[in-house]
Design a protein around this motif. Structure first.
Motif, mmCIF file in Angstrom:
data_model
loop_
_atom_site.group_PDB
_atom_site.id
_atom_site.type_symbol
_atom_site.label_atom_id
_atom_site.label_comp_id
_atom_site.label_asym_id
_atom_site.label_seq_id
_atom_site.Cartn_x
_atom_site.Cartn_y
_atom_site.Cartn_z
ATOM 1 N N THR A 542 32.716 -10.790 18.226
ATOM 2 C CA THR A 542 33.850 -10.333 19.047
ATOM 3 C C THR A 542 33.781 -8.850 19.374
ATOM 4 N N TYR A 543 32.837 -8.128 18.762
ATOM 5 C CA TYR A 543 32.754 -6.686 19.008
ATOM 6 C C TYR A 543 32.000 -6.431 20.299
ATOM 7 N N THR A 544 32.652 -5.786 21.247
ATOM 8 C CA THR A 544 32.014 -5.425 22.523
ATOM 9 C C THR A 544 32.448 -4.027 22.922
ATOM 10 N N GLY A 545 31.647 -3.401 23.775
ATOM 11 C CA GLY A 545 32.003 -2.085 24.326
ATOM 12 C C GLY A 545 32.162 -1.023 23.269
ATOM 13 N N VAL A 546 31.257 -0.957 22.276
ATOM 14 C CA VAL A 546 31.368 0.043 21.214
ATOM 15 C C VAL A 546 30.330 1.126 21.431
ATOM 16 N N SER A 547 30.531 2.266 20.747
ATOM 17 C CA SER A 547 29.607 3.396 20.852
ATOM 18 C C SER A 547 28.325 3.088 20.093
ATOM 19 N N PRO A 548 27.260 3.877 20.318
ATOM 20 C CA PRO A 548 26.007 3.638 19.589
ATOM 21 C C PRO A 548 26.180 3.708 18.070
ATOM 22 N N GLU A 549 27.036 4.645 17.589
ATOM 23 C CA GLU A 549 27.245 4.748 16.141
ATOM 24 C C GLU A 549 27.916 3.494 15.592
ATOM 25 N N GLU A 550 28.945 3.040 16.329
ATOM 26 C CA GLU A 550 29.623 1.824 15.900
ATOM 27 C C GLU A 550 28.695 0.608 16.000
ATOM 28 N N ALA A 551 27.852 0.589 17.036
ATOM 29 C CA ALA A 551 26.906 -0.524 17.178
ATOM 30 C C ALA A 551 25.961 -0.580 15.990
ATOM 31 N N GLN A 552 25.529 0.593 15.485
ATOM 32 C CA GLN A 552 24.646 0.622 14.319
ATOM 33 C C GLN A 552 25.357 0.098 13.085
ATOM 34 N N ILE A 553 26.651 0.473 12.960
ATOM 35 C CA ILE A 553 27.440 -0.017 11.823
ATOM 36 C C ILE A 553 27.589 -1.533 11.904
ATOM 37 N N ARG A 554 27.883 -2.044 13.137
ATOM 38 C CA ARG A 554 28.022 -3.485 13.311
ATOM 39 C C ARG A 554 26.717 -4.210 12.973
ATOM 40 N N LYS A 555 25.596 -3.595 13.332
ATOM 41 C CA LYS A 555 24.294 -4.202 13.031
ATOM 42 C C LYS A 555 24.079 -4.313 11.533
ATOM 43 N N ILE A 556 24.442 -3.251 10.800
ATOM 44 C CA ILE A 556 24.291 -3.279 9.342
ATOM 45 C C ILE A 556 25.204 -4.340 8.737
ATOM 46 N N GLU A 557 26.458 -4.419 9.272
ATOM 47 C CA GLU A 557 27.383 -5.439 8.789
ATOM 48 C C GLU A 557 26.840 -6.839 9.024
ATOM 49 N N LEU A 558 26.265 -7.069 10.208
ATOM 50 C CA LEU A 558 25.718 -8.381 10.524
ATOM 51 C C LEU A 558 24.585 -8.741 9.572
ATOM 52 N N GLU A 559 23.730 -7.755 9.261
ATOM 53 C CA GLU A 559 22.636 -8.015 8.317
ATOM 54 C C GLU A 559 23.186 -8.352 6.940
ATOM 55 N N GLN A 560 24.276 -7.660 6.534
ATOM 56 C CA GLN A 560 24.889 -7.955 5.242
ATOM 57 C C GLN A 560 25.481 -9.366 5.225
ATOM 58 N N ARG A 561 26.127 -9.757 6.311
ATOM 59 C CA ARG A 561 26.702 -11.100 6.395
ATOM 60 C C ARG A 561 25.614 -12.162 6.279
ATOM 61 N N GLN A 562 24.514 -11.937 7.040
ATOM 62 C CA GLN A 562 23.427 -12.914 7.005
ATOM 63 C C GLN A 562 22.797 -13.007 5.623
ATOM 64 N N LYS A 563 22.649 -11.864 4.962
ATOM 65 C CA LYS A 563 22.082 -11.868 3.616
ATOM 66 C C LYS A 563 23.028 -12.570 2.641
ATOM 67 N N PHE A 564 24.327 -12.346 2.825
ATOM 68 C CA PHE A 564 25.320 -13.008 1.987
ATOM 69 C C PHE A 564 25.236 -14.528 2.125
ATOM 70 N N ILE A 565 25.138 -15.007 3.359
ATOM 71 C CA ILE A 565 25.028 -16.449 3.605
ATOM 72 C C ILE A 565 23.726 -16.998 3.022
ATOM 73 N N GLN A 566 22.633 -16.230 3.167
ATOM 74 C CA GLN A 566 21.349 -16.673 2.601
ATOM 75 C C GLN A 566 21.442 -16.815 1.087
ATOM 76 N N ASN A 567 22.128 -15.872 0.429
ATOM 77 C CA ASN A 567 22.289 -15.964 -1.023
ATOM 78 C C ASN A 567 23.085 -17.204 -1.404
ATOM 79 N N LEU A 568 24.127 -17.509 -0.626
ATOM 80 C CA LEU A 568 24.919 -18.697 -0.921
ATOM 81 C C LEU A 568 24.110 -19.971 -0.732
ATOM 82 N N ARG A 569 23.256 -19.999 0.297
ATOM 83 C CA ARG A 569 22.475 -21.216 0.565
ATOM 84 C C ARG A 569 21.436 -21.479 -0.521
ATOM 85 N N ARG A 570 21.078 -20.468 -1.272
ATOM 86 C CA ARG A 570 20.122 -20.675 -2.359
ATOM 87 C C ARG A 570 20.771 -21.401 -3.546
ATOM 88 N N LEU A 571 22.102 -21.393 -3.608
ATOM 89 C CA LEU A 571 22.788 -22.033 -4.717
ATOM 90 C C LEU A 571 22.726 -23.549 -4.565
#
Length: 729
Positions: A542-571
């Motif tokens: 849902t994040y659109t029209g953000v600055s480059p700094e915010e886009a970098q933060i969103r990218k890091i958050e997305l990577e954290q979310r994906q890693k979190f889901i990957q950890n859960l799927r290993r269970l």
């Protein structure tokens, strides 16, 4: 002279043996026993001969510590002279030293090889060792490759036509002499290649043309393409290649001077087949032949019979009354159909044995296409279930016999026979009849019914026939192992058969797992994780029209979310069921005396007097269980709550597999009793050995988890299902 009155007789006995020592660079050095007539060569042959590092030119014969002879094997190998070969005596020593200076000779000499030097010093000496140069050797330049001072390699050229130059050139150890060939190609030759009867090299004479080499059609193979041929010409002195096309038919058959090209040295003449420029005619055959497929055919005169024979003949099921030929018009691509009598065509009848054209397709049908294949089938407890050909007069007993008879597990009192009935020619009904299979096998006509096409016989299996169910019990029982159980057997019976509990058994920590429970748990776990993944990734999109700094933060958050889901799927779900074991007398008849199922497993651990603390504490670990200690006491032993500890949602994973939340505040909702209770009247939360206290983290520090509905509840359920506390990332 003769002595009067005397007779002398001389008799030869066995030759005396001598011992000779062979040493140095030989393949098998050692002491050898030879005959008294043996020579140095005999000793070398007995030892396997010199090695690659052994000298062939300085083989020494030592006798009483002195060298009495030196043998040069080159005299024997090159000249056939064995005059230096000496006869051996007892205790002689044959010694092969390491090889001396070596020179390699390659190229156009009579004996190219690597030679060991002895008295040879000049290039002429080395060439003489190699047997001299060949007539095709190029004497203007003989090349010597040389290594100088172990530092560099140089190349030296010698004009071998000058005898004094050969005598003056001194060779060295490690030299490689190369004798090159004169020009490879003959200067007065042309070459004929391709679709001709006699390809090869031809002598070029002055004024020679193409028709002088290819004189007539007899020099060409069938299907030669006469409209085009090619000469590949070497243009001197630039050595460029030029292509000279010409009309072969006009040059050879009509002797047309404009096409009959004048030849030059090194010319390469190429003659092509007609099929080099266009595909060969092909006809295809399919159906009841032994090798269906496409086959090349001549342009004229080839027939259907020829094609069938090329496909290795008809099969036994070929339908002879009628076959089909599909012909494609190359210009319009339209297909025409011709039918013919296959049997007459194979007999050579000209009216039916049609002539073929390019791209024709012949289809040979099967007899079965005109005679429907009628079958009956049997399923169930027979040795070979499946479909069988129907025959007139066939009965149930015949079908059972065809299927390899019934198995021991077959229920003979009743079998089911299903038949098809056509009503008014437009409706197919199924009629089922129960028969006594045992009576049918005895031949009783009341049950050994006649069969109709497409009937189906079902032979049932005796209920519970050899259905083996195994469970496993391990840990603190007298006889742990794998046990065969009967249907309806209960947990108390298994423990009793295993000899009961040992003195060290910790009943509260018993682990009971079941495969069907594991599958259900895993399915629920996957559904929870899928829902969580959808919510996490949908919220991130849902994040659109953000600055480059915010886009970098969103990218890091997305990577954290994906890693979190990957950890859960290993269970993975454990399949554990929470049970409460007790003395067998008490367990029998209790709700926990459950009925066993195939694959169940019970593990009874020994007493482990520790309580585990996990999650948001400073020093997670295991602590000695103490009577009367509360969960807060153990949290303090673990260093206390961290900054982000969620004190309101602390829960306990019991040793028996159940889970219980720690209630905070004065009033709380009791889910088990479905009522509100006061903390003062709810009873003190008691801990037992093997329990695990889990302190979750507050989600406020992870912004992207705050918006997920019931995230705390989801993580709690995952921990209970898997027995593992999931890390957030």
């Amino acid at each position: 002279e003769r002595i009067t009155g005397t007779n002398v007789a001389v008799t030869m006995g066995r030759l005396r043996a001598i011992q000779v020592l062979v040493l140095g660079e030989v393949k098998e050095p050692g002491l050898y026993e030879l005959t008294a007539m043996s020579t140095v060569l005999d000793a070398l042959m007995a030892s396997g001969g010199p090695t690659a590092a052994g000298s062939l030119r300085r083989v020494q014969l030592k006798r009483e510590g002195k060298v009495v002879a030196t043998l040069d094997l080159y005299d024997l190998l090159i000249r056939g002279d064995d005059s230096q070969d000496r006869r051996l005596r007892h205790e002689d020593v044959v010694f092969v030293p390491t090889v001396g200076p070596l020179v390699g000779v390659a190229g156009n000499v009579r004996r190219p090889a690597v030679y060991e030097l002895r008295t040879e010093r000049t290039l002429k000496d080395v060439l003489d060792l190699a047997g001299g140069v060949l007539p095709v050797a190029w004497l203007q330049r003989i090349q010597v490759e040389r290594a100088e001072a172990n530092q560099k390699k140089v190349v030296l050229d010698v004009d071998a036509r000058d005898e004094r130059a050969l005598q003056a050139f001194r060779v060295r150890d490690g030299d490689l002499v190369k004798v090159f060939s004169i020009v490879k190609e003959e200067v007065n030759a042309v070459y004929l290649n391709g679709h001709v009867r006699r390809p090869g090299k031809y002598a070029l004479k002055k004024g020679m043309r193409v028709s002088d080499i290819i004189r007539s059609e007899e020099d060409l193979l069938p299907d030669t393409y006469l409209g085009y041929a090619l000469i590949k010409r070497l243009v001197l002195p630039s050595l460029e290649r030029r292509l000279v096309p010409f009309n072969l038919g006009k040059a050879v058959l009509e002797k047309d001077p404009s096409e009959d090209v004048l030849l030059e040295p090194y010319d390469q003449i190429y003659v092509f087949s007609r099929w080099f420029f266009e595909p060969k005619p092909r006809a295809f055959i399919e159906g009841e032949v032994r090798k269906p497929g496409g086959y090349e055919i001549p342009e004229e005169g080839y027939t259907v019979r020829d094609l069938v024979l090329m496909a290795e003949g008809l099969t036994k099921g070929a339908y002879l009354e009628k076959a089909e030929l599909y012909r494609t018009n190359k210009e319009t691509n339209e297909v025409a159909l011709f039918t013919f009598h296959l049997g007459k065509a194979m007999a050579g009848d000209p009216a039916e044995n049609l002539k073929l054209q390019d791209l024709d397709r012949v289809v040979i049908h099967s007899v079965q296409e005109f005679l429907p294949r009628r079958t009956v089938s049997v399923e169930g407890e027979v040795n070979n279930p499946g479909d069988y050909p129907f025959a007139e007069g066939m009965r149930v007993k015949d079908l059972i016999f065809a299927a390899g008879n019934v198995k021991d597990s077959a229920y003979l009192k009743e079998a089911e026979l299903s038949s098809y009935e056509i009503k008014d020619g437009k409706l197919c009904l199924i009629k089922r009849r129960a028969i006594d299979l045992e009576a049918a096998l005895r031949g009783d006509p009341a049950h050994n019914l006649p069969l109709q096409p497409y009937d189906k016989l079902l032979v049932r299996r005796i209920s519970e026939w050899k259905r083996e169910r195994y469970v496993e019990i391990a840990g603190e029982v007298v006889f742990p192992g794998r046990y065969l159980i009967k249907k309806g057997e209960r947990l108390s019976s298994l423990i009793e058969r295993a000899g009961g509990y040992t003195d060290r058994a910790y009943l509260r920590g018993a682990v009971f797992t079941r495969e069907s429970v594991r599958r259900i748990q895993q399915r629920n776990l996957d559904e929870m994780i899928d829902r969580l993944e959808r919510e996490l990734l949908a919220e991130a999109a849902t994040y659109t029209g953000v600055s480059p700094e915010e886009a970098q933060i969103r990218k890091i958050e997305l990577e954290q979310r994906q890693k979190f889901i990957q950890n859960l799927r290993r269970l993975k779900a454990s399949g554990r069921m929470a049970i409460k074991l007790s003395h067998l007398r008490v367990l029998k008849g209790s709700p926990y005396d459950i009925e066993l199922m195939d694959g169940d497993r019970l593990y009874i651990p020994p007493m482990d007097r520790v309580v585990n603390v996990m999650g948001a504490v400073y020093a997670p670990g295991s602590f000695i269980w103490r009577e009367g200690y509360s969960y807060k006491d153990y949290v303090q032993l673990a260093g206390g709550y961290t900054r982000y500890a969620d004190k309101a949602n602390v829960y306990i994973l019991r040793a028996d597999g159940s889970a219980q939340k720690v209630r905070g505040g004065t009033v709380f909702w009791n889910e088990a009793k479905e009522r509100w209770e006061l903390a003062a009247f709810s009873g003190k939360l008691k801990l037992y050995p093997g329990d695990t206290i889990v302190v979750p983290e507050k989600l406020e520090r992870i912004p992207w988890l705050r918006k997920i509905k019931d995230i705390t509840e989801i993580l709690f359920r995952i921990a209970v299902t898997t027995g593992v506390v999931a890390n957030l990332y």
